[in-house]
Motif scaffolding. Structure first.
Motif, PDB file in Angstrom:
ATOM      1  N   VAL A 164     -11.860   6.719   0.904  1.00  0.00           N
ATOM      2  CA  VAL A 164     -12.347   5.358   0.662  1.00  0.00           C
ATOM      3  C   VAL A 164     -13.349   4.954   1.743  1.00  0.00           C
ATOM      4  O   VAL A 164     -14.421   4.412   1.456  1.00  0.00           O
ATOM      5  CB  VAL A 164     -11.174   4.362   0.616  1.00  0.00           C
ATOM      6  CG1 VAL A 164     -11.687   2.922   0.509  1.00  0.00           C
ATOM      7  CG2 VAL A 164     -10.261   4.686  -0.560  1.00  0.00           C
ATOM      8  N   HIS A 181       0.835  -1.200   0.000  1.00  0.00           N
ATOM      9  CA  HIS A 181       0.000   0.000   0.000  1.00  0.00           C
ATOM     10  C   HIS A 181       0.875   1.258   0.000  1.00  0.00           C
ATOM     11  O   HIS A 181       0.638   2.200  -0.778  1.00  0.00           O
ATOM     12  CB  HIS A 181      -0.898  -0.032   1.242  1.00  0.00           C
ATOM     13  CG  HIS A 181      -1.810   1.153   1.394  1.00  0.00           C
ATOM     14  ND1 HIS A 181      -2.982   1.290   0.680  1.00  0.00           N
ATOM     15  CD2 HIS A 181      -1.722   2.261   2.189  1.00  0.00           C
ATOM     16  CE1 HIS A 181      -3.577   2.414   1.031  1.00  0.00           C
ATOM     17  NE2 HIS A 181      -2.834   3.021   1.945  1.00  0.00           N
ATOM     18  N   GLU A 185      -8.251   1.883  -6.687  1.00  0.00           N
ATOM     19  CA  GLU A 185      -7.978   0.447  -6.553  1.00  0.00           C
ATOM     20  C   GLU A 185      -8.648  -0.129  -5.304  1.00  0.00           C
ATOM     21  O   GLU A 185      -9.215  -1.222  -5.342  1.00  0.00           O
ATOM     22  CB  GLU A 185      -6.466   0.209  -6.484  1.00  0.00           C
ATOM     23  CG  GLU A 185      -5.718   0.466  -7.766  1.00  0.00           C
ATOM     24  CD  GLU A 185      -4.230   0.223  -7.628  1.00  0.00           C
ATOM     25  OE1 GLU A 185      -3.550   0.181  -8.658  1.00  0.00           O
ATOM     26  OE2 GLU A 185      -3.754   0.069  -6.472  1.00  0.00           O
ATOM     27  N   ALA A 186      -8.579   0.622  -4.204  1.00  0.00           N
ATOM     28  CA  ALA A 186      -9.178   0.155  -2.961  1.00  0.00           C
ATOM     29  C   ALA A 186     -10.695   0.034  -3.102  1.00  0.00           C
ATOM     30  O   ALA A 186     -11.306  -0.916  -2.614  1.00  0.00           O
ATOM     31  CB  ALA A 186      -8.825   1.098  -1.814  1.00  0.00           C
ATOM     32  N   ALA A 241     -11.438  -3.135  -4.905  1.00  0.00           N
ATOM     33  CA  ALA A 241     -11.216  -4.296  -4.046  1.00  0.00           C
ATOM     34  C   ALA A 241     -12.359  -4.478  -3.055  1.00  0.00           C
ATOM     35  O   ALA A 241     -12.802  -5.608  -2.786  1.00  0.00           O
ATOM     36  CB  ALA A 241      -9.889  -4.156  -3.296  1.00  0.00           C
ATOM     37  N   ILE A 242     -12.860  -3.380  -2.515  1.00  0.00           N
ATOM     38  CA  ILE A 242     -13.980  -3.454  -1.576  1.00  0.00           C
ATOM     39  C   ILE A 242     -15.242  -3.924  -2.290  1.00  0.00           C
ATOM     40  O   ILE A 242     -15.990  -4.766  -1.782  1.00  0.00           O
ATOM     41  CB  ILE A 242     -14.201  -2.092  -0.901  1.00  0.00           C
ATOM     42  CG1 ILE A 242     -13.052  -1.797   0.069  1.00  0.00           C
ATOM     43  CG2 ILE A 242     -15.542  -2.042  -0.168  1.00  0.00           C
ATOM     44  CD1 ILE A 242     -13.043  -0.394   0.625  1.00  0.00           C
ATOM     45  N   VAL A 258      -4.653   4.925  -5.876  1.00  0.00           N
ATOM     46  CA  VAL A 258      -4.735   3.881  -4.850  1.00  0.00           C
ATOM     47  C   VAL A 258      -6.143   3.811  -4.272  1.00  0.00           C
ATOM     48  O   VAL A 258      -6.672   2.730  -3.995  1.00  0.00           O
ATOM     49  CB  VAL A 258      -3.697   4.130  -3.739  1.00  0.00           C
ATOM     50  CG1 VAL A 258      -3.860   3.121  -2.603  1.00  0.00           C
ATOM     51  CG2 VAL A 258      -2.286   4.036  -4.324  1.00  0.00           C
ATOM     52  N   TRP A 313      -6.303  -1.852   4.586  1.00  0.00           N
ATOM     53  CA  TRP A 313      -5.409  -0.741   4.259  1.00  0.00           C
ATOM     54  C   TRP A 313      -6.112   0.279   3.373  1.00  0.00           C
ATOM     55  O   TRP A 313      -5.892   1.490   3.506  1.00  0.00           O
ATOM     56  CB  TRP A 313      -4.130  -1.252   3.595  1.00  0.00           C
ATOM     57  CG  TRP A 313      -3.136  -1.728   4.612  1.00  0.00           C
ATOM     58  CD1 TRP A 313      -2.832  -3.019   4.931  1.00  0.00           C
ATOM     59  CD2 TRP A 313      -2.360  -0.904   5.478  1.00  0.00           C
ATOM     60  NE1 TRP A 313      -1.906  -3.063   5.946  1.00  0.00           N
ATOM     61  CE2 TRP A 313      -1.587  -1.778   6.301  1.00  0.00           C
ATOM     62  CE3 TRP A 313      -2.220   0.466   5.650  1.00  0.00           C
ATOM     63  CZ2 TRP A 313      -0.711  -1.310   7.270  1.00  0.00           C
ATOM     64  CZ3 TRP A 313      -1.333   0.943   6.620  1.00  0.00           C
ATOM     65  CH2 TRP A 313      -0.594   0.053   7.401  1.00  0.00           C
ATOM     66  N   GLY A 314      -6.989  -0.178   2.493  1.00  0.00           N
ATOM     67  CA  GLY A 314      -7.750   0.757   1.685  1.00  0.00           C
ATOM     68  C   GLY A 314      -8.612   1.674   2.534  1.00  0.00           C
ATOM     69  O   GLY A 314      -8.734   2.877   2.269  1.00  0.00           O
ATOM     70  N   ARG A 371      -5.949  -6.105   2.240  1.00  0.00           N
ATOM     71  CA  ARG A 371      -6.019  -5.013   1.258  1.00  0.00           C
ATOM     72  C   ARG A 371      -7.223  -4.104   1.535  1.00  0.00           C
ATOM     73  O   ARG A 371      -7.126  -2.877   1.397  1.00  0.00           O
ATOM     74  CB  ARG A 371      -6.093  -5.592  -0.154  1.00  0.00           C
ATOM     75  CG  ARG A 371      -4.753  -6.121  -0.683  1.00  0.00           C
ATOM     76  CD  ARG A 371      -4.789  -6.353  -2.178  1.00  0.00           C
ATOM     77  NE  ARG A 371      -5.658  -7.474  -2.534  1.00  0.00           N
ATOM     78  CZ  ARG A 371      -5.262  -8.738  -2.582  1.00  0.00           C
ATOM     79  NH1 ARG A 371      -4.008  -9.042  -2.295  1.00  0.00           N
ATOM     80  NH2 ARG A 371      -6.105  -9.685  -2.922  1.00  0.00           N
ATOM     81  N   VAL A 372      -8.337  -4.712   1.932  1.00  0.00           N
ATOM     82  CA  VAL A 372      -9.508  -3.902   2.283  1.00  0.00           C
ATOM     83  C   VAL A 372      -9.192  -3.015   3.487  1.00  0.00           C
ATOM     84  O   VAL A 372      -9.518  -1.820   3.504  1.00  0.00           O
ATOM     85  CB  VAL A 372     -10.726  -4.801   2.576  1.00  0.00           C
ATOM     86  CG1 VAL A 372     -11.869  -3.996   3.207  1.00  0.00           C
ATOM     87  CG2 VAL A 372     -11.208  -5.480   1.294  1.00  0.00           C
TER      88      VAL A 372
END
Length: 368
Positions: free
Chosen positions: A269, A214, A229-230, A233-234, A226, A262-263, A259-260
């Protein structure tokens, strides 16, 4: 609340409401005082329900005024007051220690129901707000008593059995998706990490790895890319949390959860994720936030716990919302959003008002 998981329905008999207290709260209360708002014509419908632990005698008056202020936000026609306690009956002698019957003389005092002083304080606090108490009940060991009932059924050693079977309140709770916990501790356990076993170690390692990735992508791509991207991913994780045969056995891999997590550390986000609680994927999003909160190490658990609180609050589950906000504030005591949400929940802001507030916030973000 207006958008409660138990829809506002017609009030049945007193025993039915006493038996339904766990459904109204989302868990089985113990050593508690509960106020149930009665709304509609003649106070015939169940509205907001508020609860607190039974206080020490010195704090009874203060708690009574706090509870009265909270339930008054629902603008009730009347209130049903219930004390849930396993405390035994108490003796109430006069100042001399014995009751005196004229023409007969002193005799041992009769027992009376416990916590009557607290009931008195709550009645006074509600009366100061012009809210009448329809009934004041003691619920104990599968039976209920009316503190003001003069008949043998409400004598301390008697009581009326709580009704069994499927009541309209119970049916409404099931239809609304309410899940009954055995106690508040069980709600906490739903989002408590599993401990220091191999699963927790693997999750922590996945978070470390995802955190490095991240940070590197923030440096190379910038926050906007980023964040996009997050968001993707969510969205994918929410899709895999939708109820149905295709996802019934799905457990998100540690790397995906990491990853979720950190997003969600990116404020934009997290704020966009609030919109999920307003759409058709609200249930799937709540599943994701629950899973992320349960598996996240501190302090990555703060954002998903905040989102879980919003999801629970919007479907009327104030108990779960409180538990989730406690977790979010434990992760970051200075976090602004969970603190604001906690203040709103304490003030009994109805789910409809929170829904409107989130909608306006999202509109402003989109316009800006």
């Amino acid at each position: 609340m207006d958008d409660s998981p138990i829809p506002v329905i017609r009030l049945g008999d007193t025993g039915e409401v006493a038996a339904a207290l766990p459904l109204l709260l989302g868990f089985h209360p113990a050593e508690s005082v509960v106020l149930v708002s009665l709304r509609g014509t003649g106070g015939s419908r169940v509205g907001l329900t508020v609860r607190a632990d039974l206080p020490p005698p010195a704090a009874a008056r203060s708690l009574a005024h706090t509870l009265a202020a909270k339930v008054a936000t629902d603008e009730p026609e009347a209130v049903l007051l219930a004390v849930v306690s396993d405390a035994p009956d108490v003796m109430a002698p006069d100042a001399a220690g014995l009751a005196v019957l004229p023409g007969v003389g002193p005799f041992p005092p009769a027992p009376e129901l416990p916590h009557r002083d607290l009931v008195h304080e709550v009645v006074l606090a509600l009366d100061a707000r012009d809210v009448p108490v329809r009934e004041a009940l003691l619920v104990r060991s599968g039976r209920w008593w009316d503190y003001d009932c003069p008949y043998p059924c409400c004598e301390p050693g008697a009581g009326t059995p709580l009704p069994g079977g499927a009541s309209p309140l119970a049916a409404a709770a099931v239809a609304g998706g309410a899940v009954l916990a055995p106690g508040r501790d069980a709600l906490v356990a739903r989002i408590t990490p599993s401990g220091d076993g191999p699963g927790a170690a693997a999750m922590a390692a996945a978070c470390v790895s995802a955190g490095r990735e991240h940070a590197a992508r923030l440096r190379s791509l910038g926050p906007a890319a980023v964040a996009a991207e997050a968001g993707a991913a969510i969205a994918a994780a929410v899709a895999d949390c939708r109820p149905g045969p295709a996802t019934a056995a799905t457990r998100l891999a540690d790397a995906r959860v990491a990853r979720v997590l950190w997003g969600l550390t990116l404020i934009e986000v997290r704020d966009r994720a609030l919109a999920l609680a307003l759409g058709e994927d609200a249930a799937a999003a709540e599943v994701l936030w629950t899973e992320c909160t349960r598996r996240a190490p501190v302090p990555l658990d703060g954002p998903p716990a905040t989102l879980l609180a919003v999801s629970a609050w919007l479907r009327g589950d104030g108990a779960m919302a409180n538990v989730a906000l406690d977790r979010a504030l434990a992760a970051d005591p200075g976090a602004t959003l969970p603190r604001l949400l906690a203040d709103g929940l304490a003030a009994c802001l109805p789910p409809s008002a929170l829904r409107a507030l989130i909608g306006r916030t999202l509109e402003q973000d989109a316009a800006g």
